[in-house]
Design an enzyme around this catalytic site. Structure first.
Site, PDB file in Angstrom:
ATOM      1  N   VAL A 184      43.095  38.327  41.519  1.00  0.00           N
ATOM      2  CA  VAL A 184      41.820  38.197  40.809  1.00  0.00           C
ATOM      3  C   VAL A 184      40.821  39.235  41.332  1.00  0.00           C
ATOM      4  O   VAL A 184      40.100  39.882  40.557  1.00  0.00           O
ATOM      5  CB  VAL A 184      41.236  36.769  41.006  1.00  0.00           C
ATOM      6  CG1 VAL A 184      39.823  36.679  40.447  1.00  0.00           C
ATOM      7  CG2 VAL A 184      42.131  35.716  40.359  1.00  0.00           C
ATOM      8  N   ASP A 185      40.791  39.392  42.634  1.00  0.00           N
ATOM      9  CA  ASP A 185      39.833  40.299  43.278  1.00  0.00           C
ATOM     10  C   ASP A 185      40.001  41.734  42.755  1.00  0.00           C
ATOM     11  O   ASP A 185      39.012  42.400  42.404  1.00  0.00           O
ATOM     12  CB  ASP A 185      40.086  40.229  44.795  1.00  0.00           C
ATOM     13  CG  ASP A 185      38.896  40.651  45.629  1.00  0.00           C
ATOM     14  OD1 ASP A 185      37.813  40.876  45.055  1.00  0.00           O
ATOM     15  OD2 ASP A 185      39.062  40.734  46.861  1.00  0.00           O
TER      16      ASP A 185
ATOM     17  N   SER B 255      42.786  30.402  45.926  1.00  0.00           N
ATOM     18  CA  SER B 255      43.777  30.234  47.009  1.00  0.00           C
ATOM     19  C   SER B 255      45.215  30.009  46.530  1.00  0.00           C
ATOM     20  O   SER B 255      46.114  29.899  47.358  1.00  0.00           O
ATOM     21  CB  SER B 255      43.411  29.096  47.981  1.00  0.00           C
ATOM     22  OG  SER B 255      42.374  29.488  48.862  1.00  0.00           O
TER      23      SER B 255
ATOM     24  N   TYR C  65      47.030  33.627  48.794  1.00  0.00           N
ATOM     25  CA  TYR C  65      46.740  32.711  49.898  1.00  0.00           C
ATOM     26  C   TYR C  65      47.674  31.494  49.943  1.00  0.00           C
ATOM     27  O   TYR C  65      47.542  30.639  50.824  1.00  0.00           O
ATOM     28  CB  TYR C  65      45.273  32.301  49.893  1.00  0.00           C
ATOM     29  CG  TYR C  65      44.335  33.369  50.449  1.00  0.00           C
ATOM     30  CD1 TYR C  65      44.835  34.554  50.998  1.00  0.00           C
ATOM     31  CD2 TYR C  65      42.946  33.199  50.432  1.00  0.00           C
ATOM     32  CE1 TYR C  65      43.974  35.536  51.501  1.00  0.00           C
ATOM     33  CE2 TYR C  65      42.089  34.170  50.952  1.00  0.00           C
ATOM     34  CZ  TYR C  65      42.609  35.335  51.480  1.00  0.00           C
ATOM     35  OH  TYR C  65      41.755  36.299  51.983  1.00  0.00           O
TER      36      TYR C  65
HETATM   37  N1  AR6 Z   1      42.676  36.067  35.819  1.00  0.00           N
HETATM   38  C1  AR6 Z   1      42.947  34.784  36.112  1.00  0.00           C
HETATM   39  N2  AR6 Z   1      43.802  34.415  37.097  1.00  0.00           N
HETATM   40  C2  AR6 Z   1      44.395  35.402  37.801  1.00  0.00           C
HETATM   41  C3  AR6 Z   1      44.154  36.779  37.561  1.00  0.00           C
HETATM   42  C4  AR6 Z   1      43.243  37.102  36.512  1.00  0.00           C
HETATM   43  N3  AR6 Z   1      42.938  38.363  36.197  1.00  0.00           N
HETATM   44  N4  AR6 Z   1      44.888  37.498  38.452  1.00  0.00           N
HETATM   45  C5  AR6 Z   1      45.567  36.619  39.218  1.00  0.00           C
HETATM   46  N5  AR6 Z   1      45.285  35.358  38.820  1.00  0.00           N
HETATM   47  P1  AR6 Z   1      44.802  35.395  43.984  1.00  0.00           P
HETATM   48  P2  AR6 Z   1      43.950  33.869  46.388  1.00  0.00           P
HETATM   49  C6  AR6 Z   1      45.747  34.076  39.388  1.00  0.00           C
HETATM   50  O1  AR6 Z   1      45.936  35.958  44.768  1.00  0.00           O
HETATM   51  O2  AR6 Z   1      45.214  33.133  46.453  1.00  0.00           O
HETATM   52  C7  AR6 Z   1      43.281  39.065  47.039  1.00  0.00           C
HETATM   53  O3  AR6 Z   1      43.974  40.176  47.535  1.00  0.00           O
HETATM   54  C8  AR6 Z   1      46.926  34.132  40.301  1.00  0.00           C
HETATM   55  O4  AR6 Z   1      48.135  34.120  39.542  1.00  0.00           O
HETATM   56  O5  AR6 Z   1      44.004  36.313  43.158  1.00  0.00           O
HETATM   57  O6  AR6 Z   1      42.644  33.152  46.609  1.00  0.00           O
HETATM   58  C9  AR6 Z   1      41.946  38.839  47.748  1.00  0.00           C
HETATM   59  O7  AR6 Z   1      41.345  40.052  48.148  1.00  0.00           O
HETATM   60  C10 AR6 Z   1      46.741  32.839  41.109  1.00  0.00           C
HETATM   61  O8  AR6 Z   1      47.209  31.710  40.368  1.00  0.00           O
HETATM   62  O9  AR6 Z   1      43.732  34.663  44.989  1.00  0.00           O
HETATM   63  C11 AR6 Z   1      42.339  37.999  48.915  1.00  0.00           C
HETATM   64  O10 AR6 Z   1      42.811  38.793  49.988  1.00  0.00           O
HETATM   65  C12 AR6 Z   1      45.224  32.720  41.229  1.00  0.00           C
HETATM   66  O11 AR6 Z   1      44.698  33.572  40.198  1.00  0.00           O
HETATM   67  C13 AR6 Z   1      43.458  37.140  48.383  1.00  0.00           C
HETATM   68  O12 AR6 Z   1      44.048  37.898  47.318  1.00  0.00           O
HETATM   69  C14 AR6 Z   1      44.648  33.147  42.575  1.00  0.00           C
HETATM   70  O13 AR6 Z   1      45.400  34.218  43.103  1.00  0.00           O
HETATM   71  C15 AR6 Z   1      42.967  35.828  47.831  1.00  0.00           C
HETATM   72  O14 AR6 Z   1      44.068  35.044  47.457  1.00  0.00           O
END
Ligand code: AR6
Length: 174
Positions: free
Chosen positions: A32-33, A121, A125
């Site tokens: 997402v980030d 998360s 995470y």
């Molecule tokens: N829109 C909606 N959901 C999404 C998108 C999107 N564009 N992209 C991914 N997801 P994550 P975390 C989903 O890894 O676990 C980063 O590197 C994804 O499939 O984005 O909190 C940060 O900088 C998953 O179900 O966040 C941190 O270092 C959910 O969003 C770390 O990752 C969250 O996945 C944070 O990890």
């Protein structure tokens, strides 16, 4: 408050604020980030740098949240929150609940009437999706936010199912 679910990209949501699943550095990352910084453009990172230089020199701790512009995204603001890394030896669910609570407090301060959340998360995470969904739904239902629409924007069909199940088993206050 209405809680809605969509399967889709958080960066495309037409809401007042989208929530970013950031890390403590606020300098961007994957998932997402990465998508938020790509879609929002350099203004988002510039504001994150200002936040680091002023109020958060040591970074944003897990469970807390801050707001920036949404740059080129349809939303007005990004609320950056830092989820806890999942652990099998320590219960960090209070920190995950705090991400949702603090994000909504920030949204209230901005007078936002609609906010979209990802599954904080539940990606890099490592949080199990079903548990992450239960915590997300419960902490939002327990909050006293003035936000009218809270939307979960979930990337995968599995995530959508997990949140639909969590909403079904937590119907909230009547
Ligand atoms: N829109 C909606 N959901 C999404 C998108 C999107 N564009 N992209 C991914 N997801 P994550 P975390 C989903 O890894 O676990 C980063 O590197 C994804 O499939 O984005 O909190 C940060 O900088 C998953 O179900 O966040 C941190 O270092 C959910 O969003 C770390 O990752 C969250 O996945 C944070 O990890």
């Amino acid at each position: 408050m209405d809680i809605t679910l969509v399967q889709g990209d958080i960066t495309e949501q037409r809401v007042d604020a989208v929530v970013n699943a950031a890390n403590s550095s606020l300098m961007g990352g994957g998932g997402v980030d990465g998508a938020v910084h790509r879609a929002g453009g350099s203004e988002v990172l510039a504001e994150c740098r200002r936040i680091r230089a002023t109020s958060h020199p040591d970074g944003l701790p897990p469970g807390d949240a801050v707001a920036t512009t949404a740059g080129r995204m349809p939303a007005t603001w990004v609320i950056h929150t830092v989820g806890p890394v999942y652990s099998t030896s320590e219960d960090r669910s209070a920190t995950l609940a705090s991400c949702y609570r603090r994000s909504l407090e920030i949204a209230d301060g901005l007078n936002a009437s609609s906010v979209a959340f990802p599954a904080v998360s539940a990606g890099v995470y490592g949080w199990p999706m079903g548990d992450a969904a239960e915590i997300a739904v419960r902490s939002i239902q327990e909050s006293s936010t003035t936000v009218g629409e809270i939307r979960f924007a979930l990337f995968s069909p599995d995530a959508y199912e997990a949140f639909a199940h969590a909403l079904g088993s937590n119907p909230g206050p009547t």
